[in-house]
Design an enzyme around this catalytic site. Structure first.
Site, PDB file in Angstrom:
ATOM      1  NE  ARG A   1      -2.848  -0.568   3.237  1.00  0.00           N
ATOM      2  CZ  ARG A   1      -3.636  -0.353   2.676  1.00  0.00           C
ATOM      3  NH1 ARG A   1      -4.776  -0.230   2.012  1.00  0.00           N
ATOM      4  NH2 ARG A   1      -4.604  -2.018   3.458  1.00  0.00           N
TER       5      ARG A   1
ATOM      6  CB  CYS B   1     -28.204  -4.059  -9.544  1.00  0.00           C
ATOM      7  SG  CYS B   1     -30.001  -4.015  -9.266  1.00  0.00           S
ATOM      8  CD  GLU B   2     -25.099  -6.448  -4.220  1.00  0.00           C
ATOM      9  OE1 GLU B   2     -24.490  -6.433  -2.995  1.00  0.00           O
ATOM     10  OE2 GLU B   2     -24.606  -7.606  -5.477  1.00  0.00           O
TER      11      GLU B   2
HETATM   12  N1  LLP Z   1       3.026  -9.298   2.144  1.00  0.00           N
HETATM   13  C1  LLP Z   1       1.880  -9.956   2.627  1.00  0.00           C
HETATM   14  C2  LLP Z   1       2.367 -11.345   2.819  1.00  0.00           C
HETATM   15  C3  LLP Z   1       0.852  -9.483   2.552  1.00  0.00           C
HETATM   16  O1  LLP Z   1      -0.402 -10.554   2.545  1.00  0.00           O
HETATM   17  C4  LLP Z   1       0.463  -7.942   2.386  1.00  0.00           C
HETATM   18  C5  LLP Z   1      -0.499  -7.992   2.087  1.00  0.00           C
HETATM   19  C6  LLP Z   1       1.338  -7.744   2.222  1.00  0.00           C
HETATM   20  C7  LLP Z   1       2.955  -8.253   2.407  1.00  0.00           C
HETATM   21  C8  LLP Z   1       1.719  -5.609   1.771  1.00  0.00           C
HETATM   22  O2  LLP Z   1       1.042  -5.245   2.659  1.00  0.00           O
HETATM   23  P1  LLP Z   1       0.442  -3.857   2.704  1.00  0.00           P
HETATM   24  O3  LLP Z   1       1.887  -2.681   2.703  1.00  0.00           O
HETATM   25  O4  LLP Z   1      -0.319  -4.083   1.076  1.00  0.00           O
HETATM   26  O5  LLP Z   1      -0.101  -3.014   3.908  1.00  0.00           O
HETATM   27  N2  LLP Z   1      -7.058  -6.075  -0.034  1.00  0.00           N
HETATM   28  C9  LLP Z   1      -7.093  -4.854   1.498  1.00  0.00           C
HETATM   29  C10 LLP Z   1      -6.051  -5.074   1.667  1.00  0.00           C
HETATM   30  C11 LLP Z   1      -5.024  -6.478   1.734  1.00  0.00           C
HETATM   31  C12 LLP Z   1      -3.545  -6.551   1.846  1.00  0.00           C
HETATM   32  C13 LLP Z   1      -3.232  -8.070   2.227  1.00  0.00           C
HETATM   33  N3  LLP Z   1      -1.610  -7.688   2.574  1.00  0.00           N
HETATM   34  C14 LLP Z   1      -7.578  -2.846   1.738  1.00  0.00           C
HETATM   35  O6  LLP Z   1      -7.844  -2.791   0.048  1.00  0.00           O
HETATM   36  O7  LLP Z   1      -7.115  -2.537   2.881  1.00  0.00           O
END
Ligand code: LLP
Length: 407
Positions: free
Chosen positions: A264, A334-335
């Site tokens: 992110r 449609c939700e």
């Molecule tokens: N490493 C692993 C093993 C992970 O599972 C993840 C994210 C990351 C690194 C990176 O995490 P970040 O730095 O992006 O926080 N879809 C959700 C976020 C899901 C994150 C899943 N794993 C959202 O939109 O907030």
């Protein structure tokens, strides 16, 4: 915003909406922030590509000197295409099939396994091979329970009580444990939890005296609300540095590399999502601004109640003197839950105005879908010189049916 209101309308004319727009400059800046987090330590940053796998963004991230992690053969496939070498890719697998494991082994890509049974599977397939193991340090964090990936209530990692079992399996198949990894969850804005989890994780590392790397995971947050403070990277860097220095005093392999896996943080703020207002209406006293940003385009608000700042851009530079009102910005799915932004104070909108959702670069396009047979959006890059370039085409009606067996 990194583009002007006029530019938003020009991009809409040229490419249509909904449209993801990314800034190359901001992307590069974020890569550098992470690379500079621990200047005194032997560190490698792996971009966690699940946050955004656009090929052109991956190429920029590679140019900035980051490596990548992958969650699936699909991500490996795109990363290789973006020019990453197999040794720059770390496959953090979770409940994968033997075929998927083989896909990585055949390409000399290091795999982290996430359970004792998958470690067994790896040992059987690749005796004498190199492997990494994901541990659960017992401490998790994240913006929603669905994205907390360590602690007692998650499927991820192996708990430290099973270290002896890990050792048994490593020995049984003559495996080399190259590294261990953790990921406590996604989006923290106070680095303390990351520091605390690291202490617990390093106790596990201490059990394995010859690791080549220790991967601390990702999760670095960005502020989604105007009143939220950014993560204090300087303080986090200093705190981590101290913990790692203490660890290295005891640890036999001083050349061990510390890895991080930010997803992110690298891509969220370089992306905005542009949409068009197609209707404005009042329903039982509530104002709804109807746009083409349905949850098939950006699912985060619906899936995690996530907040994205939104803005209305008036057509023809129109004035906002009509005042503000409380309105809910919705999509075309449609939700009833198809809400991008609820009860926001926004300039009075009209059909033909545009809407912008901010911080849409992470977990935006990658989580989009064809629900309601809607087309997944296009993506545009604003390069260093301010020029726009299409980096992914919008789906077409034909792409909706391409996997059918049409006689
Ligand atoms: N490493 C692993 C093993 C992970 O599972 C993840 C994210 C990351 C690194 C990176 O995490 P970040 O730095 O992006 O926080 N879809 C959700 C976020 C899901 C994150 C899943 N794993 C959202 O939109 O907030």
């Amino acid at each position: 915003m990194f583009i002007t209101d006029d530019m938003c309308f020009r991009l809409k004319e040229k490419y249509g909406t909904p449209l993801y727009v990314y800034s190359e400059e901001i992307l590069r800046e974020k890569c550098r922030d992470m690379k500079n987090l621990l200047p005194n330590k032997n560190v490698k940053v792996n971009y966690s590509a699940k946050a955004n796998t656009n090929l052109e963004l991956l190429k920029i991230i590679r140019e900035e000197g980051l490596d990548v992690d992958a969650m699936s053969p699909g991500e490996i496939y795109i990363e290789l295409m973006a020019g990453f070498k197999p040794e720059q890719i770390f496959f953090i697998s979770n409940n994968v099939s033997a075929e998927e494991m083989k896909y990585a082994i055949d390409r000399n890509i290091l795999i982290s396994v996430d359970s004792l049974s998958q470690l067994e599977m790896f040992g059987q397939m690749n005796p004498g091979g190199k492997v990494a193991v994901r541990f659960n340090p017992g401490i998790g964090a994240g913006h929603h329970e669905k994205v907390i990936t360590a602690g007692k209530k998650t499927k991820f990692g192996i708990q430290k009580e099973f270290i002896f079992k890990v050792k048994e399996i490593l020995e049984k198949y003559d495996l080399i444990l190259a590294g261990i990894n953790q990921h406590i969850g996604s989006l923290f804005l106070d680095g303390q939890v990351y520091v605390d989890s690291l202490k617990s994780f390093l106790e596990i590392a201490g059990e394995f005296p010859s690791l080549s790397f220790i991967d601390m995971g990702g999760g670095f947050g960005v502020p989604y609300r105007k009143d939220e403070k950014s993560l204090d990277l300087k303080k986090l860097g200093n705190d981590l540095d101290k913990v790692l220095a203490d660890f290295l005093k005891e640890y036999p392999n001083k050349d061990v590399v510390f890895k991080m896996e930010p997803g992110r943080y690298i891509v969220a703020e370089c992306g905005i999502l542009l949409g068009t207002v197609h209707s404005v209406k009042k329903n039982y006293g509530n104002t709804y601004i109807g746009t083409d940003i349905g949850f098939n385009v950006l699912v985060r608000p619906v899936m995690y109640d996530s907040y994205h700042e939104v803005a209305i851009i008036k057509k023809n530079g129109g004035s906002i003197s009509e005042g503000e009102e409380i309105a809910t910005v919705v999509g075309n799915i449609c939700e009833t839950g198809d809400i991008l932004a609820k009860d926001r104070s926004l300039p009075k909108a009209r059909t033909g105005d545009m809407v912008v959702a901010f911080n849409a670069g992470a977990y935006g396009y990658v989580m989009s879908s064809n629900y309601n047979c809607r087309l997944r959006p296009a993506e545009v890059l604003i390069d260093k010189n301010g020029n726009d370039r299409l980096i992914r085409k919008r789906d077409t009606l034909e792409s909706l049916v391409q996997n059918f067996d049409i006689k």
